[in-house]
Design a protein around this motif. Structure first.
Motif, mmCIF file in Angstrom:
data_model
loop_
_atom_site.group_PDB
_atom_site.id
_atom_site.type_symbol
_atom_site.label_atom_id
_atom_site.label_comp_id
_atom_site.label_asym_id
_atom_site.label_seq_id
_atom_site.Cartn_x
_atom_site.Cartn_y
_atom_site.Cartn_z
ATOM 1 N N ARG A 1 17.321 36.799 70.214
ATOM 2 C CA ARG A 1 18.418 36.662 71.182
ATOM 3 C C ARG A 1 18.099 37.334 72.518
ATOM 4 O O ARG A 1 18.733 37.062 73.527
ATOM 5 C CB ARG A 1 19.701 37.303 70.631
ATOM 6 C CG ARG A 1 20.077 36.842 69.233
ATOM 7 C CD ARG A 1 21.060 37.819 68.617
ATOM 8 N NE ARG A 1 21.250 37.632 67.199
ATOM 9 C CZ ARG A 1 20.403 38.055 66.269
ATOM 10 N NH1 ARG A 1 19.298 38.704 66.620
ATOM 11 N NH2 ARG A 1 20.633 37.845 64.992
ATOM 12 N N HIS B 1 28.165 44.338 55.456
ATOM 13 C CA HIS B 1 27.545 43.108 54.963
ATOM 14 C C HIS B 1 26.704 43.415 53.730
ATOM 15 O O HIS B 1 26.192 44.516 53.565
ATOM 16 C CB HIS B 1 26.683 42.463 56.049
ATOM 17 C CG HIS B 1 27.473 42.079 57.266
ATOM 18 N ND1 HIS B 1 28.313 40.993 57.307
ATOM 19 C CD2 HIS B 1 27.572 42.662 58.485
ATOM 20 C CE1 HIS B 1 28.884 40.921 58.498
ATOM 21 N NE2 HIS B 1 28.451 41.919 59.231
ATOM 22 N N ASP C 1 13.765 40.396 68.177
ATOM 23 C CA ASP C 1 15.119 39.878 68.339
ATOM 24 C C ASP C 1 15.054 38.609 69.184
ATOM 25 O O ASP C 1 14.819 38.665 70.397
ATOM 26 C CB ASP C 1 16.000 40.935 69.004
ATOM 27 C CG ASP C 1 17.443 40.481 69.163
ATOM 28 O OD1 ASP C 1 17.763 39.358 68.728
ATOM 29 O OD2 ASP C 1 18.247 41.249 69.724
ATOM 30 N N ASP D 1 27.708 42.053 64.371
ATOM 31 C CA ASP D 1 27.950 40.651 64.029
ATOM 32 C C ASP D 1 26.756 39.796 64.425
ATOM 33 O O ASP D 1 26.256 39.879 65.544
ATOM 34 C CB ASP D 1 29.207 40.134 64.747
ATOM 35 C CG ASP D 1 30.462 40.853 64.268
ATOM 36 O OD1 ASP D 1 30.455 41.348 63.132
ATOM 37 O OD2 ASP D 1 31.439 40.906 65.045
ATOM 38 N N GLY D 2 26.298 38.969 63.474
ATOM 39 C CA GLY D 2 25.182 38.078 63.733
ATOM 40 C C GLY D 2 23.818 38.665 63.439
ATOM 41 O O GLY D 2 22.803 37.970 63.553
ATOM 42 N N GLU E 1 22.926 40.132 60.415
ATOM 43 C CA GLU E 1 22.791 40.356 58.982
ATOM 44 C C GLU E 1 21.371 40.067 58.488
ATOM 45 O O GLU E 1 20.803 40.837 57.700
ATOM 46 C CB GLU E 1 23.805 39.498 58.208
ATOM 47 C CG GLU E 1 25.255 39.822 58.517
ATOM 48 C CD GLU E 1 25.778 39.132 59.779
ATOM 49 O OE1 GLU E 1 24.984 38.416 60.447
ATOM 50 O OE2 GLU E 1 26.970 39.305 60.098
ATOM 51 N N SER F 1 24.414 42.667 72.197
ATOM 52 C CA SER F 1 25.353 42.537 71.084
ATOM 53 C C SER F 1 24.888 43.282 69.837
ATOM 54 O O SER F 1 25.680 43.517 68.920
ATOM 55 C CB SER F 1 25.560 41.057 70.745
ATOM 56 O OG SER F 1 24.323 40.447 70.375
ATOM 57 N N GLN G 1 32.365 45.103 59.664
ATOM 58 C CA GLN G 1 30.925 44.910 59.886
ATOM 59 C C GLN G 1 30.091 45.230 58.654
ATOM 60 O O GLN G 1 28.864 45.285 58.738
ATOM 61 C CB GLN G 1 30.472 45.794 61.055
ATOM 62 C CG GLN G 1 31.128 45.435 62.376
ATOM 63 C CD GLN G 1 30.938 46.523 63.424
ATOM 64 O OE1 GLN G 1 30.249 46.333 64.424
ATOM 65 N NE2 GLN G 1 31.550 47.669 63.192
#
Length: 244
Positions: A198, A108, A196, A124-125, A127, A208, A106
């Motif tokens: 999402r 980055h 966010d 993840d996702g 970044e 997540s 993880q």
């Protein structure tokens, strides 16, 4: 020690002279795994801004008396309450990466020369979300003042920690701690505008992004995947066998 006995009165006088509140010992009210261990846990010699109790500088003490030869764990910390919850992000000095329990998959990259000083862990996702939160100004302040500090965003808190307690600290260490708090306030201002996309709930972080994986999580997921990969053909063979 004499130094230890003298520090609390000095901090109390410093707090009074600089419009800060001083608490000799208080309950743990900060989130995260670092503040969860031990049977006995408390915050010690905590300084907070009178006009903003979301900014704290102090020590975290924990111990497990029931375990033979248990050692007290002491961390110096700087904590800044943010305007809203953010994804779970961790910044580690490069020399702490190998001993970290966080899954290194993880890690980055950030912009500029920041990667030379710190490793950034993001779910993840997320970044691009991390790049939004850690602006160049915040990163520059981190490089200047946070060389020995671990930084973590968990829920709506930004928390810097270091393995040395403040009673070993010099006046320069305290100065840097408050400069870290100032960098945290910049990040707090930036957090006002974060969203966010999402998440189905306004001002919330999607599941997540709430927790980083540990190394053991990754091993467990690998074992589950292997079991499923081996198990499915086995179940299919058994079904064919019994049908026949």
């Amino acid at each position: 020690s004499i130094k230890l006995r003298l520090l609390s009165p000095r901090l109390a006088r410093f707090a009074e002279a600089n419009e800060r509140d001083f608490v000799e010992r208080g309950d743990v009210d900060l989130p995260g795994e670092l503040f969860a261990g031990g049977e006995v846990r408390y915050l010690y010699r905590r300084l907070s801004l009178r006009e903003d109790y979301g900014v704290q500088v102090g020590e975290f003490h924990s111990a497990t008396p029931s375990v033979k030869n248990s050692q007290n764990r002491i961390l110096g910390y700087v904590a800044v309450r943010l305007h809203r919850k953010l994804p779970h992000l961790i910044l580690l000095p490069r020399d702490q990466v190998r001993s970290s329990t966080i899954d290194p998959a993880q890690i980055h990259s950030l912009e500029g020369n920041f990667d030379s000083y710190f490793a950034l862990y993001t779910p993840d996702g997320f970044e691009r979300d991390a790049l939004y939160v850690f602006t160049p100004d915040v990163m520059a302040a981190m490089i200047d003042n946070a060389a020995a500090w671990r930084a973590e965003i968990v829920d709506d808190w930004l928390i810097f920690t270091r393995v040395e307690p403040f009673f070993h600290a010099s006046a320069d260490d305290f100065r840097r701690a408050f400069e870290l708090a100032a960098a945290g306030l910049e990040l707090r201002d930036q957090s006002k505008r974060y969203s966010d996309s999402r998440s189905l709930v306004r001002d919330a972080v999607s599941p997540s992004g709430r927790t980083l994986r540990t190394r053991s999580d990754r091993i467990l997921l690998g074992l589950i995947g292997f079991t499923v990969m081996i198990g499915v053909p086995f179940v299919q063979i058994m079904i064919v066998f019994f049908i026949r």
